[in-house]
Design an enzyme around this catalytic site. Structure first.
Site, PDB file in Angstrom:
ATOM      1  N   GLU A 146       9.948   1.253  10.464  1.00 53.51           N
ATOM      2  CA  GLU A 146      10.970   2.290  10.190  1.00 53.51           C
ATOM      3  C   GLU A 146      10.262   3.619  10.395  1.00 53.51           C
ATOM      4  O   GLU A 146       9.410   4.000   9.585  1.00 53.51           O
ATOM      5  CB  GLU A 146      11.458   2.183   8.739  1.00 53.51           C
ATOM      6  N   LYS A 189       0.849  -1.204   0.000  1.00 55.53           N
ATOM      7  CA  LYS A 189       0.000   0.000   0.000  1.00 55.53           C
ATOM      8  C   LYS A 189       0.879   1.247   0.000  1.00 55.53           C
ATOM      9  O   LYS A 189       1.475   1.602   1.007  1.00 55.53           O
ATOM     10  CB  LYS A 189      -0.927   0.050   1.211  1.00 55.53           C
TER      11      LYS A 189
HETATM   12  P1  NAP Z   1       2.343   8.275   8.003  1.00 54.06           P
HETATM   13  O1  NAP Z   1       1.255   9.260   8.107  1.00 54.06           O
HETATM   14  O2  NAP Z   1       2.687   7.445   9.171  1.00 54.06           O
HETATM   15  O3  NAP Z   1       1.954   7.352   6.764  1.00 54.06           O
HETATM   16  C1  NAP Z   1       2.740   6.269   6.327  1.00 54.06           C
HETATM   17  C2  NAP Z   1       1.853   5.249   5.654  1.00 54.06           C
HETATM   18  O4  NAP Z   1       0.933   4.698   6.604  1.00 54.06           O
HETATM   19  C3  NAP Z   1       0.989   5.836   4.528  1.00 54.06           C
HETATM   20  O5  NAP Z   1       0.858   4.862   3.523  1.00 54.06           O
HETATM   21  C4  NAP Z   1      -0.322   6.065   5.250  1.00 54.06           C
HETATM   22  O6  NAP Z   1      -1.438   6.177   4.404  1.00 54.06           O
HETATM   23  C5  NAP Z   1      -0.395   4.843   6.125  1.00 54.06           C
HETATM   24  N1  NAP Z   1      -1.316   4.963   7.257  1.00 54.06           N
HETATM   25  C6  NAP Z   1      -1.782   6.082   7.861  1.00 54.06           C
HETATM   26  N2  NAP Z   1      -2.608   5.754   8.876  1.00 54.06           N
HETATM   27  C7  NAP Z   1      -2.660   4.408   8.923  1.00 54.06           C
HETATM   28  C8  NAP Z   1      -3.336   3.465   9.765  1.00 54.06           C
HETATM   29  N3  NAP Z   1      -4.113   3.853  10.764  1.00 54.06           N
HETATM   30  N4  NAP Z   1      -3.151   2.155   9.534  1.00 54.06           N
HETATM   31  C9  NAP Z   1      -2.345   1.743   8.548  1.00 54.06           C
HETATM   32  N5  NAP Z   1      -1.701   2.570   7.715  1.00 54.06           N
HETATM   33  C10 NAP Z   1      -1.843   3.890   7.900  1.00 54.06           C
HETATM   34  O7  NAP Z   1       3.693   8.946   7.566  1.00 54.06           O
HETATM   35  P2  NAP Z   1       3.884  10.043   6.457  1.00 54.06           P
HETATM   36  O8  NAP Z   1       3.385  11.323   6.984  1.00 54.06           O
HETATM   37  O9  NAP Z   1       3.305   9.545   5.180  1.00 54.06           O
HETATM   38  O10 NAP Z   1       5.479  10.020   6.309  1.00 54.06           O
HETATM   39  C11 NAP Z   1       6.329  10.729   7.133  1.00 54.06           C
HETATM   40  C12 NAP Z   1       6.886   9.882   8.258  1.00 54.06           C
HETATM   41  O11 NAP Z   1       7.580   8.746   7.768  1.00 54.06           O
HETATM   42  C13 NAP Z   1       7.915  10.639   9.072  1.00 54.06           C
HETATM   43  O12 NAP Z   1       7.694  10.467  10.450  1.00 54.06           O
HETATM   44  C14 NAP Z   1       9.233   9.999   8.674  1.00 54.06           C
HETATM   45  O13 NAP Z   1      10.259  10.120   9.597  1.00 54.06           O
HETATM   46  C15 NAP Z   1       8.837   8.611   8.421  1.00 54.06           C
HETATM   47  N6  NAP Z   1       9.809   7.938   7.555  1.00 54.06           N
HETATM   48  C16 NAP Z   1      10.658   7.010   8.107  1.00 54.06           C
HETATM   49  C17 NAP Z   1      11.607   6.381   7.332  1.00 54.06           C
HETATM   50  C18 NAP Z   1      12.546   5.357   7.917  1.00 54.06           C
HETATM   51  O14 NAP Z   1      13.128   4.604   7.167  1.00 54.06           O
HETATM   52  N7  NAP Z   1      12.737   5.295   9.215  1.00 54.06           N
HETATM   53  C19 NAP Z   1      11.696   6.686   5.974  1.00 54.06           C
HETATM   54  C20 NAP Z   1      10.846   7.629   5.445  1.00 54.06           C
HETATM   55  C21 NAP Z   1       9.895   8.242   6.251  1.00 54.06           C
HETATM   56  P3  NAP Z   1      -1.848   7.644   3.859  1.00 54.06           P
HETATM   57  O15 NAP Z   1      -0.886   7.930   2.795  1.00 54.06           O
HETATM   58  O16 NAP Z   1      -3.225   7.530   3.363  1.00 54.06           O
HETATM   59  O17 NAP Z   1      -1.735   8.611   5.016  1.00 54.06           O
END
Ligand code: NAP
Ligand code: MG
Length: 502
Positions: A273, A198
């Site tokens: 991650e 996804k």
């Molecule tokens: P996010 O809001 O956590 O979303 C990540 C993914 O999870 C998206 O596909 C999102 O769908 C989905 N999602 C949201 N709510 C969910 C739920 N309740 N159940 C299952 N899936 C759900 O993160 P983001 O704002 O897209 O990305 C930024 C974050 O990613 C930052 O905190 C960053 O540090 C982290 N990140 C970490 C790494 C690493 O390797 N450690 C790498 C890159 C980014 P939607 O798109 O529909 O919201």
């Protein structure tokens, strides 16, 4: 049309691809969502709608998981590890052969500069896939000398097999669409798993394109299913699905905690991650000619929408002024613009919401005692651009220094001639522990400090060294488990111990 506008139009091939249906990819077929839902994909540089994709709901997740379950028992399971590796190598070739198309699609859905997209396609697309193709043929168990049931020596045989963990649900963010998808796909394929992927609702296109290329390369149907959709619907359905064996999640720490709760139903295995707020520690003898561009690249790569970003600088007071001045000059000179324009060094943030969120942090910084040394504003007009922003004289009491902003904001603080533990305590004064770096010419200071930093990865005289072979992942609230390298394969495998009593 102006000359500038002409140079940034995508190629005919990309325009044709964008005009295709972008349905879900389930069991090797493109299918509409059962609800008929569509999600708009916006170019964050122009705010234009690029295309729409099908938006999966729970019924579609059921279909995709069922396809992945069937594929786990089908042709895929009978292929030898050599055949699996060959398919992966062909997949890598397809990625390389489609470099311009993937890059343009990634730039249009995410906004990143084209050069950076092309770099990640080669390094975290093709090369990453080839690295893990190499592992496919090197997965094996052990024989273990044992004496169960008091059997005498030579009367038993115990061996372990490493088996694919099964159906994997992968949930990824929008900040690096290609890399995020490949980081999940490559170890999963090497291990012989099947996957329901996804992508983020904001960047579903590259994942769909990769699904097409995988099938072209000979990945059997059902092995990779791609289901764009909303996190709270498609993502939650996948994380809670009783027939998914493992979730591999990259995203925010808050959603990571939701994933753990959702996975409790069938105790599926989980790797996470998550976010970061990584320290970048500069000692007075550091080579500033390297540390200054290192800090700028480390923080503003992907407009700061980068989990490893060097967002907290700890700079010795003796070199504070030259360091901050150098960073502000370099960051202030980064030319923002649409990613398809070769002159652009900095793309837009991913969305209006993200732009407003980041500006909220910048306003909080302006109202604090921190000194604004560069940036601090959004660009007027179309696109969600925010200038690289540098705050000096920050401290860990400030919201901007504590919380992950995920935007182009750097916080700099100083330290004096204190012992290394005091500096390390301040660097570790965060809930995160993903990356970090130490800058000095003194090798004993470098290694002692690197050992004290509580994060999954520390670099010396560079920041966030990443390579397919270097284990990557977070301590504390930055995650569970590791990706990349041999350790990155482990979460996709399970061990079976078999004992024969002769
Ligand atoms: P996010 O809001 O956590 O979303 C990540 C993914 O999870 C998206 O596909 C999102 O769908 C989905 N999602 C949201 N709510 C969910 C739920 N309740 N159940 C299952 N899936 C759900 O993160 P983001 O704002 O897209 O990305 C930024 C974050 O990613 C930052 O905190 C960053 O540090 C982290 N990140 C970490 C790494 C690493 O390797 N450690 C790498 C890159 C980014 P939607 O798109 O529909 O919201
Ligand atoms: Mg989100």
């Amino acid at each position: 049309m102006s000359a500038a506008a002409e140079t940034i139009a995508p190629s005919t091939q990309t325009q044709e691809w964008l005009a295709s249906d972008h349905n879900l990819l389930i069991d090797g077929e493109r299918v509409a969502a059962e609800s008929g839902d569509r999600i708009e994909v916006q170019d964050p540089a122009t705010e234009a709608i690029v295309t729409t994709v099908a938006g999966a709901g729970p019924e579609d997740i059921d279909r995709a998981v069922a396809a992945a379950r069937r594929a786990l028992k089908g042709e895929w399971s009978t292929m030898t590890s050599y055949e699996r590796a060959r398919v992966m190598l062909r997949f890598a070739d397809e990625i390389e052969a489609h470099l311009p198309l993937i890059a343009e699609v990634e730039v249009l859905e995410n906004g990143l500069p084209r050069m950076i997209s092309e770099f990640t396609i080669l390094k975290f697309g093709a090369e990453f896939m080839r690295y893990f193709a190499g592992w496919a043929t090197k997965i094996h168990g052990q024989t273990i000398p044992v004496s169960p049931m008091d059997a005498r020596n030579g009367e038993t045989l115990t061996y372990t097999r490493r088996e694919p963990i099964g159906v994997v649900g992968a949930i990824i963010p929008w900040n690096a669409p290609l890399a995020m998808a490949i980081l999940k796909l490559a170890p999963s394929l090497a291990a012989g798993c099947t996957m329901v992927l996804k992508p983020a609702e904001l960047t579903p296109l590259v994942a769909l394109l990769l699904g097409e290329l995988a099938h072209k390369a000979g990945v059997p149907k059902g092995v990779i299913n791609v289901v764009p959709g909303y996190g709270h619907e498609a993502g939650a359905a996948l994380a809670g699905h009783p027939d998914v064996d493992k979730i591999s999640f990259t995203g925010s720490t808050a959603v990571g905690k939701d994933i753990i709760r959702a996975s409790a139903g069938n105790l599926k295995k989980v790797t996470l991650e998550l976010g970061g707020k990584s320290p970048f520690v500069v000692f007075p003898d550091a080579d500033l000619e390297r540390a200054i561009p290192g800090a700028v690249r480390g923080c503003f790569f992907l407009q700061g929408q980068n989990c490893m970003a060097s967002t907290r600088l700890f700079v010795h007071e003796d070199i504070y002024e030259p360091m901050v001045e150098g960073i502000a000059a370099m960051a202030g000179g980064m030319q923002p613009g649409p990613g398809l324009d070769p002159a652009s060094m900095l793309g837009p943030l991913i969305s209006e919401q993200q732009r407003d969120r980041v500006m909220g942090y910048i306003d909080a910084g302006k109202q604090s005692d921190a000194e604004l040394r560069c940036g601090g504003e959004a660009l007027p007009g179309k696109g969600f651009f925010v200038r690289p922003t540098v705050f000096g004289q920050t401290n860990m009491e400030m919201k901007i220094a504590r919380e992950e902003i995920f935007g182009p904001v750097m916080c700099i603080q100083t330290f004096g001639d204190s012992d290394l533990d005091t500096v390390a305590d301040e660097a570790n004064n965060t809930i995160y522990g993903l990356s970090g770096s130490v800058w000095t010419k003194d090798i004993s200071v470098a290694h002692r400090m690197a050992a004290k930093i509580d994060s999954g990865q520390v670099s010396i005289n560079c920041h966030a060294a990443v390579d397919p072979a270097i284990p990557f992942g977070g301590n504390k609230q930055s995650g569970w488990g590791r990706e990349f390298g041999q350790e990155g394969l482990e979460p996709y495998l399970k061990t079976k111990a078999t004992t024969v009593l002769f």
